[in-house]
Design an enzyme around this catalytic site. Structure first.
Site, PDB file in Angstrom:
ATOM      1  N   ARG A 172       0.876  -1.096  -0.001  1.00 23.59           N
ATOM      2  CA  ARG A 172       0.145  -0.187  -0.106  1.00 23.59           C
ATOM      3  C   ARG A 172       1.034   1.124   0.021  1.00 23.59           C
ATOM      4  O   ARG A 172       2.040   1.240   0.590  1.00 23.59           O
ATOM      5  CB  ARG A 172      -0.899   0.106   1.014  1.00 23.59           C
ATOM      6  CG  ARG A 172      -1.930  -1.046   1.192  1.00 23.59           C
ATOM      7  CD  ARG A 172      -3.076  -0.445   0.141  1.00 23.59           C
ATOM      8  NE  ARG A 172      -4.407  -1.345   0.559  1.00 23.59           N
ATOM      9  CZ  ARG A 172      -4.836  -2.444  -0.332  1.00 23.59           C
ATOM     10  NH1 ARG A 172      -3.704  -2.939  -1.277  1.00 23.59           N
ATOM     11  NH2 ARG A 172      -5.742  -3.316  -0.309  1.00 23.59           N
ATOM     12  N   GLU A 178      -3.209   7.981  -3.961  1.00 24.13           N
ATOM     13  CA  GLU A 178      -3.779   7.598  -5.034  1.00 24.13           C
ATOM     14  C   GLU A 178      -5.012   8.245  -5.549  1.00 24.13           C
ATOM     15  O   GLU A 178      -6.020   8.373  -4.710  1.00 24.13           O
ATOM     16  CB  GLU A 178      -3.664   6.071  -5.048  1.00 24.13           C
ATOM     17  CG  GLU A 178      -2.758   5.296  -4.997  1.00 24.13           C
ATOM     18  CD  GLU A 178      -2.794   3.849  -5.020  1.00 24.13           C
ATOM     19  OE1 GLU A 178      -4.079   3.505  -5.163  1.00 24.13           O
ATOM     20  OE2 GLU A 178      -1.885   2.997  -4.692  1.00 24.13           O
ATOM     21  N   HIS A 205      -1.496   0.846  -9.707  1.00 30.84           N
ATOM     22  CA  HIS A 205      -2.049  -0.013  -8.818  1.00 30.84           C
ATOM     23  C   HIS A 205      -2.835  -1.104  -9.522  1.00 30.84           C
ATOM     24  O   HIS A 205      -3.839  -1.353  -9.528  1.00 30.84           O
ATOM     25  CB  HIS A 205      -2.990   0.673  -7.760  1.00 30.84           C
ATOM     26  CG  HIS A 205      -3.494  -0.103  -6.800  1.00 30.84           C
ATOM     27  ND1 HIS A 205      -3.664   0.594  -5.222  1.00 30.84           N
ATOM     28  CD2 HIS A 205      -3.413  -1.425  -6.214  1.00 30.84           C
ATOM     29  CE1 HIS A 205      -3.832  -0.380  -4.346  1.00 30.84           C
ATOM     30  NE2 HIS A 205      -3.686  -1.473  -5.029  1.00 30.84           N
TER      31      HIS A 205
END
Length: 313
Positions: free
Chosen positions: A232, A261, A279
């Site tokens: 993450r 993000e 991602h």
């Protein structure tokens, strides 16, 4: 089950959305700009929330939904779900483990190779016509490099297995030493980082692992090492990472996740020793479909009073 209200926290994938719409009474949260008013109006009819790595069910949303029975996350990580609140209220929580393990591990190896062998830079070199003016610079091999993995869970183990095929010695850090593992264990991240060429972040995001990659760890990896993050974004002190890369204190990075993000530090865009992906760890048709089927299967199991497929809470 068509009368059961399901709140979808954010757009995820068309297949999942279509199937939820067909099987349940689906509410698309992003279509309601006045969310407080929406929740007041529909609070008692919503019995499930479907979220992912970007949006889930925090304490305020859970408190606003008195009929909520289950949160089904389209992800492995559950940092967007208030698990403590769910336990307090007896709300079930599921995720989508295992089905995405192989894809995330595959991408990890891809990021390592792309970063060490400068594959993206090489591609640009050919496309821009520079090859006609001379050969591309020499890069660094992957085979035989020491790989350190933070988090030796399903994904960490799958990464280790793949790296072993490249003749890489494996070491790891986790909260506890794995008694069934032959890999070298380090009791803290700094020691692990000091003893590997490639440091891979593959652990869940918790308060303890937030910014687990800090300045000390980055300096321990050093100017000849690289950092790979498929965990993450908040695992990494992002401003510190940017500074280290700009100053040459870190050899390179392969990043699939970012702290805010979809915002990415623009300073990274001009660095050839950095590979950036949006991602996409689980981003294949096959895996995302399997993840969607798990979400659907968990919801149908719950509302049919059957055992959940992948229970967390």
């Amino acid at each position: 089950m068509e009368a059961i209200g399901v709140l979808m926290a954010c757009p995820i994938m068309p297949y999942l959305e279509e199937e939820l719409d067909r099987r349940f009474k689906l509410f698309r949260f992003w279509n309601f700009p006045h969310k407080k008013e929406f929740l007041k109006e529909h609070a008692h009819s919503i019995r499930a929330v479907v979220g992912n790595a970007f949006a889930g069910a925090d304490a305020s949303l859970i408190d606003a939904l008195p009929s909520l029975e289950i949160v089904a996350s389209f992800s492995v990580g559950l940092d967007k779900v208030d698990l403590v609140k769910c336990k307090e209220k007896g709300i079930r929580v599921t995720n989508t483990p295992d089905v995405l393990t192989e894809d995330v591990a595959d991408l990890t190896i891809g990021l390592i190779l792309a970063t060490l062998r400068r594959i993206c830079e090489s591609d640009r070199y050919v496309r821009s016509g520079l090859w006609k003016m001379g050969d591309f610079k020499l890069t660094t091999k992957f085979s035989g490099k020491t790989v350190g993995i933070i988090g030796l869970g399903r994904i960490g183990l799958a990464i280790a297995k793949r790296a072993e095929a490249f003749g890489c010695p494996i070491s790891y850090y986790s909260r506890t030493k794995k008694t069934d593992s032959t890999y070298k264990y380090f009791p803290n991240v700094i020691e692990l980082a000091s003893n590997c060429n490639i440091l891979v972040v593959a652990c869940p995001l918790t308060e303890e692992t937030r910014h687990i990659i800090n300045q000390q760890v980055i300096d321990a990896v050093g100017p000849k090492g690289i950092l790979i993050n498929i965990g993450r974004g908040p695992h990494v002190d992002e401003p510190g990472l940017v500074s280290a890369l700009l100053e040459g204190r870190l050899g390179g990075a392969g990043l699939d996740v970012f702290e805010h993000e979809p915002e990415v530090p623009e300073q990274l865009f001009g660095l050839d020793n950095v590979v950036l992906t949006p991602h996409i760890g689980s981003g294949t048709v096959e895996t995302r479909t399997a993840m969607a089927d798990l979400v659907l299967g968990n919801l149908e199991a719950h509302f049919s009073n059957k055992p959940l497929l992948t229970p967390v809470v």
